[in-house]
Design an enzyme around this catalytic site. Structure first.
Site, PDB file in Angstrom:
ATOM      1  N   SER A 145      -0.053   0.845   1.581  1.00 22.06           N
ATOM      2  CA  SER A 145       0.632   2.120   1.383  1.00 22.06           C
ATOM      3  C   SER A 145      -0.083   3.194   2.171  1.00 22.06           C
ATOM      4  O   SER A 145      -1.285   3.088   2.460  1.00 22.06           O
ATOM      5  CB  SER A 145       0.650   2.492  -0.104  1.00 22.06           C
ATOM      6  OG  SER A 145       1.089   3.829  -0.306  1.00 22.06           O
ATOM      7  N   TYR A 158      -4.100   3.797  -7.981  1.00 20.83           N
ATOM      8  CA  TYR A 158      -3.132   3.268  -7.024  1.00 20.83           C
ATOM      9  C   TYR A 158      -3.632   3.434  -5.596  1.00 20.83           C
ATOM     10  O   TYR A 158      -3.604   2.488  -4.794  1.00 20.83           O
ATOM     11  CB  TYR A 158      -1.783   3.973  -7.191  1.00 20.83           C
ATOM     12  CG  TYR A 158      -0.733   3.463  -6.235  1.00 20.83           C
ATOM     13  CD1 TYR A 158      -0.107   2.242  -6.458  1.00 20.83           C
ATOM     14  CD2 TYR A 158      -0.369   4.196  -5.100  1.00 20.83           C
ATOM     15  CE1 TYR A 158       0.854   1.760  -5.577  1.00 20.83           C
ATOM     16  CE2 TYR A 158       0.584   3.723  -4.222  1.00 20.83           C
ATOM     17  CZ  TYR A 158       1.195   2.503  -4.465  1.00 20.83           C
ATOM     18  OH  TYR A 158       2.136   2.028  -3.584  1.00 20.83           O
TER      19      TYR A 158
END
Length: 268
Positions: A145, A158
């Site tokens: 990501s 995350y």
């Protein structure tokens, strides 16, 4: 290397019931790949499997499994072997994010997040990379990501998880040179999927324009088709600019900037 030929091969995709996982399934089926679709929601997997088989004439096996458990890679590999399937490529896409101040987060939810976003990627990669390297072809894609390129306040776990996936996958890229296996980390930015439904907010996007799943997957497959595929690819030209810009600023400046973008916004 030439463009990847997926015809007559089988690609295993995790997190395949929606979002990027389902889009990988659609685009790879269109390129002739048989599929193993893995996720918890069996009804969605079966529906997608039926659609893709009918549209492209490929074999699609749905496997309902919770990957946020210890030893998921060995469990998945054993199930694939039991079904008599030989996997040629793997897309590790399953994952989720949580949003909020770390000290307010539910500890059990955080353990699940690390289990799925980190340990499952390691476990599944370890279970399949030996046979993939032995075949001398195919791909191993781990979905990272843009969050992995800098600390992300309000999504601390995350962002750190995706930084791990990025570093881990780029290391495997180097280790796999000369084997014929193409290893790559894919880093999307904000994408129109169910991800933010699970997170519970779109605040982490900072109001940036979202890409579609189709755009992100096309970026990944195009990069894999290069003569010399890169260890990682960022989807979206603006995302690539932002990732590069972060290298020019101090760590203090970067983390504060991301905090301003990701913090809760008051509606106008």
């Amino acid at each position: 290397m030439n463009a990847v030929d997926y015809r007559g091969r089988t690609t295993l995709i995790t997190g395949a019931s929606s979002g990027l996982g389902a889009e990988f399934a659609r685009q790879l089926a269109a390129r002739g790949s048989d599929l193993v679709l893995v996720a918890r929601r069996e009804d969605r997997l079966k529906a997608l499997a039926g659609q893709l088989s009918a549209a492209h004439g490929v074999n699609v096996e749905p496997v309902a499994m919770d990957l946020a458990v210890e030893g998921c890679g060995e469990l998945l590999a054993a199930e694939i072997e039991r079904r008599g399937i030989t996997v040629s490529s793997v897309v590790n896409n399953a994952g989720f994010g949580t949003y909020g101040h770390f000290h307010d987060e539910d500890p059990q939810r955080l353990r699940q997040e690390v289990g799925l976003d980190v340990m499952a990627v390691v476990d599944i990669s370890r279970a399949f990379i030996g046979p993939l390297r032995g075949r001398g072809e195919g791909v191993l894609v781990n979905v990272a990501s843009m969050a992995g390129y800098q600390p992300v306040p309000n999504m601390a776990v995350y962002g750190a998880s995706k930084a791990f996936v990025l570093s881990f996958t780029e290391a495997l890229w180097q280790e796999s040179q000369g084997t014929g296996l193409r290893v790559m980390a894919l880093s999307p930015g904000a994408t129109k999927t169910e991800f933010f439904d699970v997170v519970g907010t779109e605040n982490p996007t900072g109001g940036t324009k979202m890409q579609t799943s189709e755009e992100v997957v096309r970026t990944a497959l195009k990069a894999l088709d290069r003569k010399n595929p890169p260890p990682s690819v960022i989807s979206g030209s603006m995302n690539r600019v932002l990732a590069f810009s972060g290298r020019l600023a101090s760590r203090r400046m970067v983390v504060r900037m991301v905090d301003r973008m990701s913090s809760p916004r008051t509606p106008a």
